[in-house]
Motif scaffolding. Structure first.
Motif, PDB file in Angstrom:
ATOM      1  N   GLY A 169      38.530   3.278   1.781  1.00 28.21           N
ATOM      2  CA  GLY A 169      39.745   3.140   0.981  1.00 28.21           C
ATOM      3  C   GLY A 169      39.774   4.153  -0.151  1.00 28.21           C
ATOM      4  O   GLY A 169      40.828   4.657  -0.532  1.00 28.21           O
ATOM      5  N   CYS A 170      38.604   4.471  -0.705  1.00 27.41           N
ATOM      6  CA  CYS A 170      38.529   5.429  -1.830  1.00 27.41           C
ATOM      7  C   CYS A 170      38.416   6.845  -1.286  1.00 27.41           C
ATOM      8  O   CYS A 170      37.436   7.169  -0.616  1.00 27.41           O
ATOM      9  N   PRO A 171      39.389   7.727  -1.567  1.00 27.48           N
ATOM     10  CA  PRO A 171      39.305   9.091  -1.062  1.00 27.48           C
ATOM     11  C   PRO A 171      38.041   9.837  -1.523  1.00 27.48           C
ATOM     12  O   PRO A 171      37.594  10.767  -0.858  1.00 27.48           O
ATOM     13  N   GLY A 196      35.170   8.460  -1.644  1.00 27.48           N
ATOM     14  CA  GLY A 196      34.001   7.834  -1.012  1.00 27.48           C
ATOM     15  C   GLY A 196      33.059   7.255  -2.049  1.00 27.48           C
ATOM     16  O   GLY A 196      31.832   7.276  -1.870  1.00 27.48           O
ATOM     17  N   ASN A 197      33.607   6.730  -3.138  1.00 27.01           N
ATOM     18  CA  ASN A 197      32.753   6.156  -4.191  1.00 27.01           C
ATOM     19  C   ASN A 197      31.808   5.101  -3.615  1.00 27.01           C
ATOM     20  O   ASN A 197      32.206   4.309  -2.754  1.00 27.01           O
ATOM     21  N   LEU A 198      30.572   5.080  -4.100  1.00 25.38           N
ATOM     22  CA  LEU A 198      29.511   4.220  -3.554  1.00 25.38           C
ATOM     23  C   LEU A 198      29.594   2.842  -4.211  1.00 25.38           C
ATOM     24  O   LEU A 198      28.705   2.419  -4.961  1.00 25.38           O
ATOM     25  N   ILE A 199      30.646   2.149  -3.921  1.00 27.87           N
ATOM     26  CA  ILE A 199      31.037   0.960  -4.688  1.00 27.87           C
ATOM     27  C   ILE A 199      29.993  -0.167  -4.630  1.00 27.87           C
ATOM     28  O   ILE A 199      29.570  -0.660  -5.686  1.00 27.87           O
ATOM     29  N   PRO A 200      29.530  -0.591  -3.445  1.00 21.86           N
ATOM     30  CA  PRO A 200      28.546  -1.680  -3.456  1.00 21.86           C
ATOM     31  C   PRO A 200      27.276  -1.315  -4.232  1.00 21.86           C
ATOM     32  O   PRO A 200      26.675  -2.175  -4.863  1.00 21.86           O
ATOM     33  N   PHE A 213      39.161   8.727 -15.707  1.00 22.44           N
ATOM     34  CA  PHE A 213      40.584   8.896 -15.347  1.00 22.44           C
ATOM     35  C   PHE A 213      40.951   7.887 -14.245  1.00 22.44           C
ATOM     36  O   PHE A 213      41.928   7.159 -14.357  1.00 22.44           O
ATOM     37  N   THR A 214      40.154   7.871 -13.180  1.00 26.69           N
ATOM     38  CA  THR A 214      40.493   6.978 -12.060  1.00 26.69           C
ATOM     39  C   THR A 214      40.318   5.506 -12.458  1.00 26.69           C
ATOM     40  O   THR A 214      41.113   4.658 -12.058  1.00 26.69           O
ATOM     41  N   GLY A 215      39.293   5.212 -13.261  1.00 24.23           N
ATOM     42  CA  GLY A 215      39.060   3.817 -13.666  1.00 24.23           C
ATOM     43  C   GLY A 215      40.216   3.258 -14.477  1.00 24.23           C
ATOM     44  O   GLY A 215      40.392   2.041 -14.571  1.00 24.23           O
ATOM     45  N   LEU A 224      43.572   4.811 -14.162  1.00 23.74           N
ATOM     46  CA  LEU A 224      44.880   5.174 -13.615  1.00 23.74           C
ATOM     47  C   LEU A 224      45.029   5.002 -12.107  1.00 23.74           C
ATOM     48  O   LEU A 224      46.140   5.077 -11.586  1.00 23.74           O
ATOM     49  N   CYS A 225      43.923   4.790 -11.427  1.00 22.27           N
ATOM     50  CA  CYS A 225      44.010   4.749  -9.966  1.00 22.27           C
ATOM     51  C   CYS A 225      44.669   3.443  -9.504  1.00 22.27           C
ATOM     52  O   CYS A 225      44.363   2.375 -10.047  1.00 22.27           O
ATOM     53  N   PRO A 226      45.547   3.491  -8.514  1.00 25.42           N
ATOM     54  CA  PRO A 226      46.104   2.237  -7.983  1.00 25.42           C
ATOM     55  C   PRO A 226      45.091   1.469  -7.129  1.00 25.42           C
ATOM     56  O   PRO A 226      45.425   0.426  -6.572  1.00 25.42           O
ATOM     57  N   ALA A 227      43.890   2.001  -7.030  1.00 18.94           N
ATOM     58  CA  ALA A 227      42.764   1.306  -6.399  1.00 18.94           C
ATOM     59  C   ALA A 227      42.996   0.953  -4.930  1.00 18.94           C
ATOM     60  O   ALA A 227      42.959  -0.227  -4.555  1.00 18.94           O
ATOM     61  N   PRO A 228      43.195   1.949  -4.090  1.00 22.91           N
ATOM     62  CA  PRO A 228      43.250   1.663  -2.652  1.00 22.91           C
ATOM     63  C   PRO A 228      41.953   1.037  -2.144  1.00 22.91           C
ATOM     64  O   PRO A 228      41.960   0.344  -1.123  1.00 22.91           O
ATOM     65  N   CYS A 229      40.846   1.248  -2.880  1.00 21.77           N
ATOM     66  CA  CYS A 229      39.571   0.608  -2.516  1.00 21.77           C
ATOM     67  C   CYS A 229      39.716  -0.913  -2.532  1.00 21.77           C
ATOM     68  O   CYS A 229      39.157  -1.609  -1.680  1.00 21.77           O
ATOM     69  N   GLU A 230      40.452  -1.431  -3.509  1.00 23.01           N
ATOM     70  CA  GLU A 230      40.586  -2.894  -3.616  1.00 23.01           C
ATOM     71  C   GLU A 230      41.440  -3.438  -2.471  1.00 23.01           C
ATOM     72  O   GLU A 230      41.193  -4.530  -1.968  1.00 23.01           O
ATOM     73  N   VAL A 249      35.282  -2.367 -12.838  1.00 19.35           N
ATOM     74  CA  VAL A 249      33.829  -2.106 -12.899  1.00 19.35           C
ATOM     75  C   VAL A 249      33.618  -0.610 -13.150  1.00 19.35           C
ATOM     76  O   VAL A 249      32.816  -0.202 -13.991  1.00 19.35           O
ATOM     77  N   GLU A 250      34.391   0.206 -12.429  1.00 15.75           N
ATOM     78  CA  GLU A 250      34.259   1.668 -12.558  1.00 15.75           C
ATOM     79  C   GLU A 250      34.480   2.117 -14.011  1.00 15.75           C
ATOM     80  O   GLU A 250      33.676   2.868 -14.576  1.00 15.75           O
ATOM     81  N   VAL A 251      35.538   1.637 -14.615  1.00 14.75           N
ATOM     82  CA  VAL A 251      35.848   2.109 -15.973  1.00 14.75           C
ATOM     83  C   VAL A 251      34.799   1.607 -16.981  1.00 14.75           C
ATOM     84  O   VAL A 251      34.447   2.300 -17.938  1.00 14.75           O
ATOM     85  N   ILE A 296      45.728  10.843  -8.578  1.00 17.08           N
ATOM     86  CA  ILE A 296      44.618  11.498  -9.268  1.00 17.08           C
ATOM     87  C   ILE A 296      43.359  11.482  -8.402  1.00 17.08           C
ATOM     88  O   ILE A 296      42.637  12.472  -8.319  1.00 17.08           O
ATOM     89  N   VAL A 297      43.109  10.355  -7.757  1.00 13.00           N
ATOM     90  CA  VAL A 297      41.891  10.256  -6.954  1.00 13.00           C
ATOM     91  C   VAL A 297      41.910  11.279  -5.817  1.00 13.00           C
ATOM     92  O   VAL A 297      40.882  11.884  -5.495  1.00 13.00           O
ATOM     93  N   TRP A 298      43.080  11.515  -5.231  1.00 12.40           N
ATOM     94  CA  TRP A 298      43.180  12.541  -4.178  1.00 12.40           C
ATOM     95  C   TRP A 298      43.000  13.934  -4.773  1.00 12.40           C
ATOM     96  O   TRP A 298      42.386  14.806  -4.159  1.00 12.40           O
TER      97      TRP A 298
HETATM   98  S1  SF4 Z   1      39.715   2.765  -8.306  1.00  7.05           S
HETATM   99 FE1  SF4 Z   1      40.296   4.642  -7.162  1.00  7.05          FE
HETATM  100  S2  SF4 Z   1      38.646   6.124  -7.640  1.00  7.05           S
HETATM  101 FE2  SF4 Z   1      37.899   4.088  -8.240  1.00  7.05          FE
HETATM  102  S3  SF4 Z   1      36.729   3.385  -6.454  1.00  7.05           S
HETATM  103 FE3  SF4 Z   1      38.834   2.608  -6.230  1.00  7.05          FE
HETATM  104  S4  SF4 Z   1      39.943   4.150  -4.987  1.00  7.05           S
HETATM  105 FE4  SF4 Z   1      38.034   5.106  -5.729  1.00  7.05          FE
END
Ligand code: SF4
Ligand code: FAD
Length: 486
Positions: free
Chosen positions: A58-60, A62-66, A93-95, A97-103, A120-122, A449-451
């Motif tokens: 979901g994150c362009p 490829g953030n190592l979220i887990p 910036f992403t933490g 402003l990102c619409p969080a496609p990861c979520e 968590v990121e921010v 921004i994430v892209w």
């Molecule tokens: S909020 Fe955006 S940049 Fe941060 S992990 Fe999710 S998709 Fe990636």
């Protein structure tokens, strides 16, 4: 996996916003400072550490979220910061402003509210800055190769930082008076305070990146001359041509593109104007366009003291739940209540503007609209639904049609465009011109921004390979990649 039962025992809790009555009186970020810290450990503990973490896809970037969720749960902030920076140059910036496609792609989201990944990121990155953990990383040796980057938005900054750290000598050319692209002059202060850009720029300067502001390549400096001076060029000039609304009355005073209106408000925050030349104060404001740029106009108009704010959208109101053609893990188009919408104003859907009406001095006073429905492949007006609403300031937030053609950059380089009017590129992000690369909105079209960061990182790898024959830089995305919708 930090807490095997976290997703069963802990509910989703997000960042707390300041009361509306307080925050519309200032321009600071809308969140309660420090409100995330007490909750973020347990929130990170909701992560299920899935065998196939769909959030990565979901994150362009490829953030190592887990991985960083686990570190946060264990309060190992330093390790969390390192893992976060491994894939993202600018998580602050992403933490924010990102619409969080990861979520949207989080596996927990199939039948429960997803993990609060963005929060968590921010928190990780804010703590890293506070603890002095974000330091310059200058290269150990220089390559003797030079790169010019055109544009200082997130794509240009990411490409510049990657290439500088790889040892190349990088200069960023920016036509505006300050660095940051849409982060600086599009996005309002209440969504992201500009101090976050400033301290990144300081870090980048300390690493060796040079910034040349107030130079528009094409107009002030011939693009061919730039190519001659540098071993490679990255075009990260954005897609800044606004889509117009050619209806009668468009020429009246008070009808502006969103990107004429928002930069003025941002410049006030920078201290450039005491009395801004364009403001919503004391006016009935109509924002045409129901997207994020429109929402930024709404929040800005509230803070400037508008009499009323109405946002118009031609599409019908989206639903609040995923529908069948937007299943998990795609990014669904849902009804969103942004912080700007919480602050007031009215949103009107399924309407189209027919014309503007002005007074004898040529100032807009009314906007005429009609309700529409989508039939026979297009929006058709519904007879008898015409009406007018007061409008002394109108902002057009209808999207963008591609990179700026007026300054001659495209012609001077001799760039080929794709069928959508964006700068065409190959698998290494190189254009049809040898040694000239393109990243971000200029190549992809108006996006996120994430892209932009992901493309800047990937184009940097292409440049590094072009200059040295090989590269160890990461390339999180390919030019043809499309997200699971955003
Ligand atoms: S909020 Fe955006 S940049 Fe941060 S992990 Fe999710 S998709 Fe990636
Ligand atoms: C009002 C607004 C709000 C947004 N909000 C969000 C959000 O909340 N979240 C999100 O993810 N995305 C958001 N976006 C989209 C996001 O800002 C962009 O996708 C992103 O900034 C693109 O980055 P970029 O580096 O490709 O281009 P840009 O940020 O557009 O930067 C391009 C830069 O190049 C400079 N430039 C152009 N031509 C030349 C030239 N010839 N010579 C020198 N310099 C040049 C421009 O001045 C500009 O500074 C928003 C967009 C707008 C308009």
């Amino acid at each position: 996996m930090a807490d095997p039962k976290g997703f069963l025992t802990t509910g989703r809790q997000v960042a707390q916003t300041r009361p509306v009555a307080e925050r519309v009186k200032d321009w600071n970020e809308v969140y309660v400072p420090g409100s995330l810290l007490p909750i973020v450990g347990k929130q990170a503990g909701r992560c299920m550490d899935c065998g196939i973490p769909f959030c990565h896809n979901g994150c362009p970037l490829g953030n190592l979220i887990p991985e960083w969720n686990d570190y946060v749960y264990r309060e190992d902030w330093q390790a969390a910061g390192e893992r976060l920076h491994a894939t993202n140059n600018f998580p602050e910036f992403t933490g924010r402003l990102c619409p969080a496609p990861c979520e949207a792609a989080c596996v927990l989201g199939i039948n429960q509210p997803p993990v609060t990944i963005k929060n968590v990121e921010v928190t990780i990155i804010d703590k890293a800055w506070e603890a002095g953990g974000v330091t310059p990383q200058p290269p150990e040796r220089l390559s003797a190769k030079t790169v010019a980057v055109i544009g200082s938005g997130p794509a240009g900054l990411a490409a510049a930082q990657q290439l500088t750290r790889a040892g190349h000598t990088v200069a960023v050319y920016e036509r505006a008076d300050r660095v940051g692209g849409l982060l600086r002059y599009g996005i309002p202060e209440f969504k992201m305070e500009k101090r976050h850009i400033n301290r990144r720029i300081e870090q980048m300067r300390a690493e060796g990146t040079r910034f040349r502001t107030g130079i528009e390549v094409g107009r002030d400096l011939d693009a061919r001359e730039l190519r001659r001076r540098y071993d490679a060029v990255v075009i990260a000039a954005g897609a800044t041509t606004s889509r117009d609304l050619p209806v009668p009355g468009r020429e009246l005073n008070g009808v502006h593109f969103a990107m004429e209106y928002l930069p003025v408000a941002n410049k006030v925050q920078e201290g450039d104007f005491v009395t801004p030349p364009l403001t919503a104060e004391g006016k009935h404001v109509v924002v045409i366009g129901g997207g994020d740029t429109g929402a930024d106009c709404v929040g800005t108009a509230h803070r400037q003291g508008a009499l009323s704010v109405t946002q118009l959208e031609i599409m019908p109101r989206p639903g609040e739940e995923r529908n069948a053609n937007q299943p998990w893990p795609t990014f669904p188009m849902l009804y969103k209540v942004t912080s700007a919408h919480e602050e007031g104003g009215e949103r009107v859907y399924s309407v189209s503007t027919t014309h503007f009406e002005g007074d004898e001095d040529g100032n807009v006073q009314w906007l005429h609209l009609v309700e529409v429905e989508f039939t026979d492949g297009r929006f058709q007006p519904k007879p008898g639904t015409e009406r007018r609403i007061p409008a002394q300031l109108v902002t057009l937030a209808l999207g963008f049609t591609g990179t700026d053609r007026a300054n001659g950059l495209v012609e001077q380089f001799g760039l080929e465009l794709d069928e959508r009017g964006n700068v065409a590129r190959d698998a290494d992000f190189m254009t049809n011109v040898d040694g000239v690369f393109v990243a971000g909105d200029a190549g992809r079209g108006q996006s996120l921004i994430v892209w932009a960061i992901a493309e800047g990182r990937s184009a940097a790898r292409g440049v590094d390979r072009y200059l040295t024959g090989t590269s160890t830089l990461p390339a999180p995305v390919r030019p043809t990649d499309r997200a699971l919708t955003v």
